[in-house]
Design a protein around this motif. Structure first.
Motif, PDB file in Angstrom:
ATOM      1  N   PRO A  23     -22.566  12.393  56.788  1.00 39.03           N
ATOM      2  CA  PRO A  23     -22.847  10.982  57.061  1.00 39.03           C
ATOM      3  C   PRO A  23     -21.565  10.219  57.338  1.00 39.03           C
ATOM      4  N   THR A  24     -21.667   9.270  58.230  1.00 34.00           N
ATOM      5  CA  THR A  24     -20.512   8.430  58.583  1.00 34.00           C
ATOM      6  C   THR A  24     -20.683   6.987  58.118  1.00 34.00           C
ATOM      7  N   ARG A  25     -21.807   6.701  57.506  1.00 41.27           N
ATOM      8  CA  ARG A  25     -22.017   5.384  56.917  1.00 41.27           C
ATOM      9  C   ARG A  25     -22.829   5.560  55.636  1.00 41.27           C
ATOM     10  N   ILE A  26     -22.701   4.608  54.736  1.00 45.56           N
ATOM     11  CA  ILE A  26     -23.361   4.688  53.433  1.00 45.56           C
ATOM     12  C   ILE A  26     -24.343   3.517  53.327  1.00 45.56           C
ATOM     13  N   PRO A  27     -25.638   3.782  53.322  1.00 47.17           N
ATOM     14  CA  PRO A  27     -26.625   2.694  53.252  1.00 47.17           C
ATOM     15  C   PRO A  27     -26.787   2.172  51.824  1.00 47.17           C
ATOM     16  N   ASP A  28     -27.481   1.070  51.698  1.00 47.31           N
ATOM     17  CA  ASP A  28     -27.723   0.490  50.373  1.00 47.31           C
ATOM     18  C   ASP A  28     -28.495   1.454  49.472  1.00 47.31           C
ATOM     19  N   ARG A  29     -29.416   2.212  50.075  1.00 44.19           N
ATOM     20  CA  ARG A  29     -30.257   3.085  49.247  1.00 44.19           C
ATOM     21  C   ARG A  29     -29.479   4.231  48.609  1.00 44.19           C
ATOM     22  N   ALA A  30     -28.230   4.466  49.029  1.00 47.27           N
ATOM     23  CA  ALA A  30     -27.414   5.493  48.390  1.00 47.27           C
ATOM     24  C   ALA A  30     -26.959   5.067  47.000  1.00 47.27           C
ATOM     25  N   PHE A  31     -27.040   3.771  46.688  1.00 40.40           N
ATOM     26  CA  PHE A  31     -26.631   3.247  45.386  1.00 40.40           C
ATOM     27  C   PHE A  31     -27.842   3.187  44.460  1.00 40.40           C
ATOM     28  N   PHE A  32     -27.629   3.564  43.205  1.00 39.54           N
ATOM     29  CA  PHE A  32     -28.738   3.610  42.247  1.00 39.54           C
ATOM     30  C   PHE A  32     -29.194   2.206  41.860  1.00 39.54           C
ATOM     31  N   THR A  33     -30.414   2.158  41.361  1.00 36.45           N
ATOM     32  CA  THR A  33     -30.990   0.907  40.850  1.00 36.45           C
ATOM     33  C   THR A  33     -31.043   0.972  39.334  1.00 36.45           C
ATOM     34  N   LEU A  34     -30.590  -0.077  38.673  1.00 27.88           N
ATOM     35  CA  LEU A  34     -30.653  -0.106  37.214  1.00 27.88           C
ATOM     36  C   LEU A  34     -32.094  -0.027  36.736  1.00 27.88           C
ATOM     37  N   ALA A  35     -32.280   0.583  35.579  1.00 29.83           N
ATOM     38  CA  ALA A  35     -33.597   0.569  34.954  1.00 29.83           C
ATOM     39  C   ALA A  35     -33.981  -0.881  34.639  1.00 29.83           C
ATOM     40  N   ALA A  36     -35.272  -1.137  34.626  1.00 27.90           N
ATOM     41  CA  ALA A  36     -35.739  -2.513  34.411  1.00 27.90           C
ATOM     42  C   ALA A  36     -35.208  -3.088  33.106  1.00 27.90           C
ATOM     43  N   ALA A  37     -35.102  -2.232  32.068  1.00 29.19           N
ATOM     44  CA  ALA A  37     -34.626  -2.721  30.767  1.00 29.19           C
ATOM     45  C   ALA A  37     -33.145  -3.069  30.787  1.00 29.19           C
ATOM     46  N   ASN A  38     -32.401  -2.567  31.807  1.00 27.21           N
ATOM     47  CA  ASN A  38     -30.959  -2.820  31.870  1.00 27.21           C
ATOM     48  C   ASN A  38     -30.567  -3.798  32.967  1.00 27.21           C
ATOM     49  N   ASP A  39     -31.540  -4.299  33.700  1.00 23.68           N
ATOM     50  CA  ASP A  39     -31.241  -5.210  34.796  1.00 23.68           C
ATOM     51  C   ASP A  39     -30.886  -6.596  34.227  1.00 23.68           C
ATOM     52  N   ARG A  81     -17.756  -1.012  38.291  1.00 24.91           N
ATOM     53  CA  ARG A  81     -17.200  -0.917  39.632  1.00 24.91           C
ATOM     54  C   ARG A  81     -17.706   0.433  40.145  1.00 24.91           C
ATOM     55  N   HIS A  82     -18.650   0.386  41.096  1.00 26.39           N
ATOM     56  CA  HIS A  82     -19.346   1.588  41.543  1.00 26.39           C
ATOM     57  C   HIS A  82     -18.972   1.867  42.995  1.00 26.39           C
ATOM     58  N   THR A  83     -18.417   3.054  43.256  1.00 27.69           N
ATOM     59  CA  THR A  83     -18.021   3.416  44.607  1.00 27.69           C
ATOM     60  C   THR A  83     -18.667   4.739  45.017  1.00 27.69           C
ATOM     61  N   ILE A  84     -18.890   4.871  46.314  1.00 29.55           N
ATOM     62  CA  ILE A  84     -19.357   6.126  46.915  1.00 29.55           C
ATOM     63  C   ILE A  84     -18.406   6.435  48.061  1.00 29.55           C
ATOM     64  N   THR A  85     -17.876   7.666  48.074  1.00 30.35           N
ATOM     65  CA  THR A  85     -16.935   8.085  49.104  1.00 30.35           C
ATOM     66  C   THR A  85     -17.421   9.381  49.733  1.00 30.35           C
ATOM     67  N   VAL A  86     -17.469   9.419  51.056  1.00 34.89           N
ATOM     68  CA  VAL A  86     -17.791  10.641  51.791  1.00 34.89           C
ATOM     69  C   VAL A  86     -16.477  11.252  52.269  1.00 34.89           C
ATOM     70  N   TYR A  87     -16.276  12.549  51.959  1.00 30.80           N
ATOM     71  CA  TYR A  87     -15.057  13.255  52.341  1.00 30.80           C
ATOM     72  C   TYR A  87     -15.344  14.278  53.437  1.00 30.80           C
TER      73      TYR A  87
END
Length: 305
Positions: A116-132, A184-190
């Protein structure tokens, strides 16, 4: 001499006298004629044999390799099966039934599929409802890791990177209260083969920086860094802690020390980092980091499918 014998002799003499013998020259001419006939017949037979031999040789030479010699016969064995006749040298195109179908193009020479050459929003996790905490996420540039004595692990071989900040609350925290922590949450494609290098560089950087002066919130504080045992996240993971004294802003003298946890997880050629930054003097709850790390791995795997 008996009378009967005498009578027989007389009859023979009478019969012989009536038949005139041919003259000698006539007998010689007849013998010569018969000899010439025999010689002519013999010559004709020889000529026929020579002509037949020559014709057979011409047929054999004209036939070329299409004519096989007769197979030798072994005494006592069954008659041999007919030998396959090889194709004539003049034939250059095999019959349709003998042609080999074109093989499909080899896939071994194809270049590997691009990541992949781009990272969409859906690649990031969603907090559980109890932790939002209800504050949402903020995407933007920024640091990926705390300072590690000037080392910059994982900064080579990058294809693309995206980062966000988000706050969370612990289960049971009432609505309206301050968050209990933040990431601080990052996603990096190598590029292929560089993601595992990034984690190796991170391990080395933590080991080579057991202490440092100057915190991520200000100068003058000394922090310690150490690797912690970690397993069960993605293909491999690195977990380390950063300990430092608390500042007045962070609740001192009630809070004496602040602990931050950082986890980097590799999934194929992708590395995700969860760096917990706390909230007004809180330390990182390990159970919350573990839970959110698992959610982060699942989100990336779903994205990469």
């Amino acid at each position: 001499m008996s009378r009967e014998l005498t009578r027989l002799y007389r009859a023979l003499a009478a019969d012989t006298d009536e038949r005139a013998l041919p003259a000698p020259d006539r007998v010689r001419r007849g013998a010569d004629r018969r000899a010439r006939q025999r010689a002519a017949v013999g010559a004709l037979a020889v000529a026929a044999l020579v002509a037949g031999t020559a014709a057979g040789a011409q047929l054999v030479l004209a036939a070329g390799p299409d004519v096989d010699p007769a197979p030798a016969t072994t005494t006592g064995s069954p008659s041999p099966s007919p030998t396959a006749v090889p194709p004539s040298p003049g034939r250059t195109t095999p019959p349709p039934s003998a042609r080999t179908p074109h093989a499909p193009p080899s896939t071994s020479a194809r270049p590997p599929a691009a990541g992949p050459t781009r990272i969409p929003d859906r690649a990031f996790f969603t907090l559980a409802a109890a932790n939002d905490a209800g504050t949402g996420s903020t995407f933007g540039s920024g640091r990926v890791l705390p300072a590690l004595c000037g080392a910059t692990p994982g900064e080579s071989g990058i294809v693309t990177r995206r980062a966000r900040s988000l706050a969370f609350k612990l289960a049971g925290t009432p609505e309206g209260y301050l968050p209990d922590g933040s990431y601080r949450h990052t996603i990096t494609v190598y590029r292929p083969g560089r993601a595992d290098d990034a984690l190796a560089e991170l391990r080395r950087a933590v080991r080579d920086c057991p202490t440092r002066t100057g915190s991520d919130r200000g100068e003058g504080l000394t922090s310690t860094q150490r690797l912690l045992p970690d397993a069960g996240y993605g293909d491999e993971s690195v977990l380390f802690e950063v300990r430092r004294p608390a500042t007045d802003y962070e609740g001192a003298p009630t809070v004496k020390e602040v602990v931050r946890l950082v986890r980097a997880v590799r999934i194929g050629n992708v590395v995700t980092v969860l760096w917990e930054l706390g909230w007004e003097g809180t330390s990182t709850p390990r159970s919350q980091l573990d839970s959110d790390s698992r959610r982060a791995v699942l989100a990336i795997r779903d994205w990469l499918r």
